[in-house]
Design a protein around this motif. Structure first.
Motif, PDB file in Angstrom:
ATOM      1  N   GLY A 239      -3.990   0.518  -1.602  1.00  0.00           N
ATOM      2  CA  GLY A 239      -3.641   0.009  -2.921  1.00  0.00           C
ATOM      3  C   GLY A 239      -3.149  -1.425  -2.895  1.00  0.00           C
ATOM      4  O   GLY A 239      -3.160  -2.094  -1.864  1.00  0.00           O
ATOM      5  N   THR A 241       0.000  -2.409  -3.918  1.00  0.00           N
ATOM      6  CA  THR A 241       1.455  -2.513  -3.772  1.00  0.00           C
ATOM      7  C   THR A 241       1.835  -1.957  -2.413  1.00  0.00           C
ATOM      8  O   THR A 241       0.989  -1.531  -1.630  1.00  0.00           O
ATOM      9  N   SER A 244       1.376   3.556  -1.383  1.00  0.00           N
ATOM     10  CA  SER A 244       0.026   4.026  -1.684  1.00  0.00           C
ATOM     11  C   SER A 244      -0.012   4.730  -3.034  1.00  0.00           C
ATOM     12  O   SER A 244       0.867   5.550  -3.349  1.00  0.00           O
ATOM     13  N   PRO A 245      -1.026   4.459  -3.827  1.00  0.00           N
ATOM     14  CA  PRO A 245      -1.171   5.202  -5.090  1.00  0.00           C
ATOM     15  C   PRO A 245      -1.494   6.674  -4.853  1.00  0.00           C
ATOM     16  O   PRO A 245      -1.418   7.474  -5.786  1.00  0.00           O
ATOM     17  N   HIS A 246      -1.818   7.040  -3.603  1.00  0.00           N
ATOM     18  CA  HIS A 246      -2.147   8.425  -3.269  1.00  0.00           C
ATOM     19  C   HIS A 246      -1.077   9.067  -2.391  1.00  0.00           C
ATOM     20  O   HIS A 246      -1.336  10.111  -1.768  1.00  0.00           O
ATOM     21  N   SER A 368       7.205  -1.878  -5.923  1.00  0.00           N
ATOM     22  CA  SER A 368       6.299  -1.665  -7.059  1.00  0.00           C
ATOM     23  C   SER A 368       5.568  -2.936  -7.484  1.00  0.00           C
ATOM     24  O   SER A 368       4.663  -2.881  -8.321  1.00  0.00           O
ATOM     25  N   THR A 370       3.009  -5.957  -7.462  1.00  0.00           N
ATOM     26  CA  THR A 370       1.668  -6.220  -6.941  1.00  0.00           C
ATOM     27  C   THR A 370       1.747  -7.305  -5.870  1.00  0.00           C
ATOM     28  O   THR A 370       2.410  -8.332  -6.057  1.00  0.00           O
TER      29      THR A 370
END
Length: 802
Positions: A239, A241, A244-246, A368, A370
């Protein structure tokens, strides 16, 4: 990396910490361990439903060297102790192998049909299956603490686990223990000093030092079971950031090429990188696959499909403020082919890393945000997490340690010092070009500051427990000497009083004679036998042994003898023994400040009555009441003030030199332990330990101000390890009212350092003088901090006063 150092303290080290970190008091709850911990506890042996016949305690070692258990024990206390409860003791010996386990068999129950693997030690403690406390203790004497607070204060406790409803525990007790379940740490031996977070209930898996038991199998499968990549690529998992978004989800058949393997220690695994990157510079194309204590079966160049749970691992524990590492844990892997070409390594040169180090979030969490890799160095590094990188011909700015870990700079012009380092000159200059270089091959560099790591050094970009982002080298460059030499101070003239400060790093008679001799040579040769030496970190007569000893006369006699043997004078000494366990430092060591002085050059004015808790005061004497003396000499500054809680108290002495009265104040302020590191996920990092140093600085300033109010012409020298920078708030508080001048500020800006940490040349040690000291010659004598071979981690300083 997990557990790289076998040290007494293992938190994420803030800038300027290193050897001074041990100034914190050791507690059972305050310091996560980098080496030996209790890894599993089972009290259901032989109980109803149990298959194992015996209770057991398993120890683990996250360090890279064996952990010696001579003189150690494991101890057990009921989960609900009464005033008459006693700890039960099982003595242990031998060692926990590096990255391995150590099994202690305890009482046998009536049931069960399966014996434990051959134990490394045997005891007879019958533990409760559901609630109790187990401690790893650096002693065989039964503990006496019966509350969590009292056990926290016991310096002999290395690790402590309370489970069930245990009263004595770290933070909250572990849950899940029963007749058929144990509580255990994860494979990384994560230690955050919260038992409920660090331990989970599950099937008992006892393992001994030979590796027998446990039941773990290598996770990668050597032959294909699937040949079709899943929906997600590595850049999708990483991701844009830091998180991980997962995170927390299981991903399947993620493709990549194995670029490096870590096959030893407790943090084994491998890195995979996608040879087909996306076009987003914020997303990393690589990820670490964590296999724990299991050696991976994959090899570099294997094309694999990896499945596993996406996790965010915080080296050193989340509480330390470190960045996280995105990992795949509990993995399975399919090897599609071998011998594949690796993705090209990205070259890191002077232009690659931005000058700005990190975004300013006003102390908040930047996870958080970017990533902006073209604006901030920390973002650039995060966006390359796990990827292959390469450096070429880089100057060394932090000497190699015992593990071969070496700091280099990718920006050779960035705040360079005359001797080849990189100066940390303000909070706004964290030096974005610094990069840690370690080795995955076992090859070790041995470099000093100013040397050059020549040729190509290639490897994966990782994040270490102890130093932030670093290159884990698979190909290591060669060290070319920069010719750095230890410095030698000028010798004082007959009419010059020479006063020095030297942190001798936990010196005690258990150290090898070679350490005494090296330090003595520094006093005689490099410092040119100062008239007065203020020493920091002199330990009691048996060092870390915690038996109530506080006297240090044997330590000092051995040191003075070594100085004489090196050709120095017969120094005398003055100090005040601390109360046991009140001044911080290594557990049992009772460090203190000490004055050495050459009686042929200077006289010490003894005024009796000084002890650990009596404050010295300035008193007026003489017919006109204008002369001043100390009420006790040597004495301490307000030693019962809360400013000195679990920290060294300043030592004050009255000297005379050629008929002139001189007051000397030796200091060792509290450590920077607890400060967040420069590479913290909180930016700017919070300096939690500064509050106490600020209070300590105010105490010393108040004393000096009062002394100068009585006699504005008084000659005062304040010196020692202040554990802070010339530009810090505590140093500003110490000099408030211009009562003192920090001599570090009189040096050229690029020479203002006495210590090197994380590749930053910086200042923790200081000599300050009152305004009456008008003619002086001051030097920092660089003999330790820039060298791989050190007698101490601090450089001494000396001032010659006309």
């Amino acid at each position: 990396m997990r557990g790289r150092r076998a040290k007494a303290i293992a938190v994420a080290l803030p800038i300027g910490l290193a050897g001074s970190l041990i100034a914190l008091p050791f507690t059972a709850q305050a310091t996560p361990s980098p080496d030996a911990v209790i890894s599993e506890v089972f009290g259901g042996g032989g109980n109803s439903g149990a298959t194992l016949t015996n209770d057991f305690i398993e120890l683990g070692n996250a360090g890279d060297g064996p952990f010696d258990l001579t003189g150690w024990s494991v101890q057990y206390l009921s989960g609900s102790p009464t005033p008459t409860s006693k700890w039960q003791v099982t003595e242990i010996n031998g060692a926990i192998p590096a990255g391995g386990s150590y099994l202690i068999e305890e009482a046998k129950g009536a049931g069960g049909d399966t014996a434990l693997p051959t134990p490394d030690a045997v005891g007879t403690i019958g533990m409760s299956a559901s609630s109790g406390t187990v401690a790893l203790v650096h002693s065989t004497t039964p503990l006496t603490c019966l509350t969590a607070a009292d056990c926290t204060a016991d310096g002999s406790v290395k690790d402590l686990v309370g489970f069930g409803t245990a009263v004595v525990r770290e933070t909250s007790p572990a849950t899940g223990a029963g007749n058929t379940t144990s509580v255990s740490r994860n494979a990384a031996l994560t230690d955050t000093d919260n038992n409920s977070a660090d331990f989970t209930g599950g099937t008992p898996s006892p393992r001994n030092s030979a590796g027998t038991g446990g039941g773990s199998e290598p996770s990668p499968t050597p032959s294909p079971t699937s040949t079709t990549p899943g929906e997600l690529r590595i850049h999708d998992i990483q991701g844009t950031t830091r998180i991980s978004p997962h995170a927390g989800t299981t991903v399947t058949d993620v493709p990549g090429i194995v670029t490096a393997v870590r096959g030893t220690g407790s943090s084994r695994g491998y890195w995979v990188q996608d040879p087909k990157p996306d076009n987003d510079p914020a997303t990393s194309e690589a990820v670490f696959v964590f296999t724990g204590s299991v050696t991976p079966l994959v090899k570099v160049g294997d094309s694999v499909l990896v499945s596993g749970k996406v996790t965010e691992y915080y080296p050193g524990g989340a509480a330390g403020g470190n960045q996280s590492v995105t990992e795949l844990s509990g993995p399975t892997a399919t090897v599609l082919s071998s011998g594949n070409a690796l993705p090209a390594a990205e070259v890191v040169d002077a232009k690659a890393l931005p000058e700005a180090y990190a975004p300013d979030a006003k102390g908040a969490n930047i996870e958080s945000l970017t990533l902006k890799p073209t604006q901030y160095a920390l973002d650039w590094l995060e966006s390359r997490e796990g990827m292959l990188i390469q450096i070429n011909d880089n100057r060394v700015v932090g000497a190699s340690n015992a593990y071969g870990e070496t700091w280099v700079t990718t920006k050779p012009q960035q705040n360079a010092t005359p001797r080849g380092g990189t100066l940390y000159g303000s909070y706004a200059q964290p030096n974005s070009g610094r990069l840690l270089v370690a080795s995955l091959t076992g090859e070790k560099a041995a470099a000093n500051v100013g040397d050059t790591l020549t040729g190509a050094t290639t490897g994966v970009l990782d994040y270490s427990n102890f130093g932030g982002y670093g290159l884990q080298a698979t190909t290591l460059g060669k060290v070319k000497s920069g010719g750095l030499k230890p410095e030698v101070a000028k010798k004082a003239k007959s009419d010059e009083l020479s006063v020095a400060t030297y942190n001798v790093e936990n010196l005690d008679p258990t150290d090898p004679q070679a350490k005494f001799d090296r330090l003595a040579e520094g006093i005689v040769k490099n410092l040119a036998t100062p008239d007065i030496v203020s020493l920091e970190e002199i330990q009691d007569n048996n060092g870390a042994k915690d038996d109530g000893t506080v006297a240090a006369d044997k330590t000092l006699a051995q040191f003075v003898a070594a100085i004489q043997a090196a050709g120095g004078p017969a120094y005398e000494w003055r100090s005040i023994d601390p109360e046991n366990k009140t001044d911080g430092g290594e557990p049992g060591g009772n460090i203190r400040n000490v004055f050495l002085f050459n009686p042929k050059r200077v006289s010490f004015v003894d005024r009796p009555g000084g002890d650990a808790t009596t404050a010295t005061k300035v008193v007026t004497t003489g017919k006109n009441g204008k002369d001043i003396t100390l009420s006790v000499s040597p004495g301490r500054i307000n030693p019962t003030s809360t400013a000195w809680k679990s920290s060294r108290k300043p030592l004050v002495g009255e000297f005379t030199f050629r008929g002139e009265q001189v007051f000397v104040i030796g200091n060792h302020f509290n450590s920077k332990g607890g400060d967040q590191s420069l590479h913290s996920r909180f930016q700017p990092p919070v300096l939690g330990s500064e509050t106490q140093r600020l209070a300590q600085a105010k105490e010393v300033n108040t004393f000096v101000t009062g002394l100068l109010t009585q006699d504005k012409k008084a000659k005062v020298v304040v010196l020692g390890d202040l554990n802070d920078y010339p530009f810090s708030a505590p140093v500003a508080a110490l000099t408030k009212g211009k009562v003192l001048t920090d001599l570090m500020d009189t040096l050229p800006k690029n020479e203002r350092y006495s210590y090197v940490y994380d590749g930053n040349s910086q200042t923790l040690d200081h000599i300050l003088v009152s305004l009456a000291v008008k003619k002086f010659d001051y030097e920092v004598v660089h003999i330790n901090a820039e060298f791989a071979d050190q007698a101490s981690d601090h450089d001494p300083q000396v001032v010659r006063i006309k």
